[in-house]
Design an enzyme around this catalytic site. Structure first.
Site, short mmCIF file in Angstrom:
data_model
loop_
_atom_site.label_atom_id
_atom_site.label_comp_id
_atom_site.label_asym_id
_atom_site.label_seq_id
_atom_site.Cartn_x
_atom_site.Cartn_y
_atom_site.Cartn_z
N ASP A 1 -3.97 2.54 -5.19
CA ASP A 1 -2.49 2.45 -4.39
C ASP A 1 -2.21 1.08 -3.72
O ASP A 1 -1.44 1.11 -2.85
CB ASP A 1 -2.33 3.61 -3.57
CG ASP A 1 -2.88 3.43 -2.19
OD1 ASP A 1 -3.94 2.73 -2.08
OD2 ASP A 1 -2.69 3.89 -1.31
N GLU A 2 -2.97 -0.35 -4.09
CA GLU A 2 -2.57 -1.19 -3.23
C GLU A 2 -3.09 -2.41 -3.92
O GLU A 2 -3.73 -2.41 -4.97
CB GLU A 2 -3.40 -1.12 -2.01
CG GLU A 2 -5.04 -1.32 -2.16
CD GLU A 2 -5.46 -1.31 -0.80
OE1 GLU A 2 -5.88 0.10 -0.18
OE2 GLU A 2 -6.08 -2.28 -0.35
N ASP B 1 0.97 -1.26 -0.10
CA ASP B 1 -0.12 0.07 -0.04
C ASP B 1 0.86 1.38 -0.12
O ASP B 1 1.91 1.38 0.65
CB ASP B 1 -0.87 0.02 1.32
CG ASP B 1 -1.88 1.23 1.16
OD1 ASP B 1 -3.03 0.69 1.01
OD2 ASP B 1 -1.62 2.17 1.54
P1 DGT Z 1 -1.90 5.85 4.08
O1 DGT Z 1 -2.31 4.44 3.16
O2 DGT Z 1 -2.79 5.74 5.29
O3 DGT Z 1 -0.59 6.15 4.10
O4 DGT Z 1 -2.67 6.95 3.29
P2 DGT Z 1 -3.38 7.22 1.87
O5 DGT Z 1 -3.64 8.37 1.45
O6 DGT Z 1 -2.70 6.30 0.70
O7 DGT Z 1 -4.79 6.29 1.96
P3 DGT Z 1 -5.51 4.85 1.29
O8 DGT Z 1 -4.61 3.84 1.00
O9 DGT Z 1 -6.48 4.67 2.03
O10 DGT Z 1 -6.09 5.64 -0.03
C1 DGT Z 1 -5.50 5.89 -1.23
C2 DGT Z 1 -5.58 7.11 -1.92
O11 DGT Z 1 -7.10 7.02 -2.10
C3 DGT Z 1 -5.47 8.53 -1.16
O12 DGT Z 1 -4.24 9.03 -1.18
C4 DGT Z 1 -6.71 9.35 -1.51
C5 DGT Z 1 -7.78 8.29 -1.81
N1 DGT Z 1 -8.81 8.41 -0.76
C6 DGT Z 1 -8.69 7.76 0.19
N2 DGT Z 1 -9.78 7.74 0.87
C7 DGT Z 1 -10.56 8.84 0.38
C8 DGT Z 1 -11.71 9.58 0.47
O13 DGT Z 1 -12.48 9.36 1.69
N3 DGT Z 1 -12.18 10.30 -0.23
C9 DGT Z 1 -11.49 10.72 -1.39
N4 DGT Z 1 -12.11 11.60 -2.30
N5 DGT Z 1 -10.22 10.11 -1.81
C10 DGT Z 1 -9.78 9.30 -0.80
CA CA Z 2 -2.17 4.18 0.86
CA CA Z 3 -4.81 1.95 -0.07
#
Ligand code: DGT
Ligand code: CA
Ligand code: CA
Length: 362
Positions: free
Chosen positions: A109-110, A9
């Site tokens: 992203d995963e 991820d």
């Molecule tokens: P992490 O994995 O905790 O370091 O952080 P992220 O940002 O990579 O989180 P993840 O893996 O749950 O989600 C991947 C991408 O998907 C994130 O960079 C932006 C998008 N995303 C996640 N949650 C939401 C949401 O609630 N709303 C929107 N519009 N996009 C989202």
């Molecule tokens: Ca992520």
């Molecule tokens: Ca993810």
């Protein structure tokens, strides 16, 4: 043989891409935002870097709320650019594909992957392979990710989430139970807020608590199918294979008419929700179709199909509706009363930018 299943991820993905393209952002809270456009501040935060998270900002909160939280702090609010992230995503997935036996992308992203064969069943060799994947992603795309290696998909996902950012967590078969037991039960794949609440009501807080409940106890609360799933996944029993996901080759819906009919308008009215659903699924997957078919099923259950091939691929709903109406007209003209009617779109072409995004939105 014990499997070596991995989960990768990317860390704070959209925000990390923005940081790497503009290093001056590195020391600031970075918020990637989806502006809905009604007013300057309406919309939600798609993701935030870790600095912003320390200040209480996370995915899904309103932009206006984040601005309030960060009042007086210098912060970067950036408009989400999905096509850009999808490009990085595709290249990272390609790196992964080169280094594993099988992979299964489950989001932008995963992905899960299986390296049992390559690692010859050895967790030591598997750990080295995972480090190599991480360093290749960093060298080639300048992105950090977190990786988990474990004996099952459920535990691999828990492992990739265990240490973030830039983590590598390896859970061998003998450590599996100790690793899973203390985790909050809502971390288990497939447990939503509602199930987690119900479990807490029954005194189940950790995965270990859940593993100690037997199936009949869970059956009363959740029904048998869910009970078996909960019990097995909490106990580390999960033989779901890592499987490359096939691309859709067609999207279709069939409805049964309220009464047998040859009236084009009447049928089109009843077809509207199905057409809408087909169009929605096409749009979600980022697909463009070249052929549209209408399937007519008569009362003797015989089936006839009429297909129209478009000059250029499209995802346009009015083209879909118009062609459906035309084909339907031809079909009832030829066949008479229909009992059921189906619509199908096929011959997909994917837009270049969206092939990974489609996975994300599935
Ligand atoms: P992490 O994995 O905790 O370091 O952080 P992220 O940002 O990579 O989180 P993840 O893996 O749950 O989600 C991947 C991408 O998907 C994130 O960079 C932006 C998008 N995303 C996640 N949650 C939401 C949401 O609630 N709303 C929107 N519009 N996009 C989202
Ligand atoms: Ca992520
Ligand atoms: Ca993810």
């Amino acid at each position: 043989m014990t499997r070596l299943v991995g989960h990768l991820d990317l860390d704070y993905f959209y925000a990390q891409v923005e940081e790497l393209e503009n290093p001056s952002l590195r020391n600031l809270p970075v918020l990637v935002c989806v502006y809905s456009g009604r007013t300057g501040n309406s919309g939600v935060v798609s993701t935030a870097n870790y600095r912003a998270r320390e200040l209480g900002v996370r995915s899904g909160i309103p932009i206006a709320f984040a601005k309030k939280r960060l009042a007086g702090t210098e912060a970067a609010f950036i408009r989400m650019d999905r096509e850009k992230y999808a490009g990085y995503s595709e290249r990272v997935m390609e790196i992964l594909r080169e280094n594993v036996d099988v992979m299964e992308q489950t989001g932008i992203d995963e992905a899960f992957f299986d390296i049992t064969k390559r690692a010859g069943g050895s967790f030591e060799a598997g750990t080295e392979m995972a480090s190599l994947i991480k360093s290749q992603v960093l060298q080639r795309e300048r992105l950090t990710c977190s990786v988990g290696i474990a004996p099952t998909k459920i535990s691999a996902k828990l492992a990739s989430d265990f240490k973030k950012p830039d983590g590598l967590t390896v859970v061998g078969p003998s450590e599996l139970a100790n690793f899973m037991e203390p985790m909050p039960v809502e971390k288990l794949y497939g447990i939503g807020d509602k199930t987690a609440k119900a479990l807490q009501g029954a005194g189940v807080v950790t995965i270990g608590d859940l593993a100690r409940k037997d199936i009949p106890q869970l059956d009363d609360l959740f029904g048998q199918k869910m009970a078996v799933y909960l019990h097995n996944s909490a106990s580390g029993e999960d033989d779901e294979p890592v499987q490359e996901r096939g691309k859709a080759t067609q999207i279709s819906r069939i409805i049964t008419l309220k009464r047998n009919s040859r009236n084009q308008d009447e049928i089109m009215t009843q077809l509207a929700p199905a057409l809408d659903d087909v169009h929605k699924r096409v749009a979600e997957k980022g697909l463009f179709f070249r052929s549209i078919s209408v399937i007519g099923i008569l009362s003797d259950l015989s089936i006839r199909t009429r297909t129209k091939t478009l000059e250029a691929p499209t995802s346009d709903s009015s083209t879909l509706n118009r062609a459906t109406s035309e084909l339907l007209g031809a079909l009832v003209g030829e066949l008479g009363d229909l009992r059921r009617v189906g619509i199908k779109v096929a011959d997909f072409e994917e837009s270049k930018e969206q092939s990974s995004l489609s996975e994300f939105l599935r």
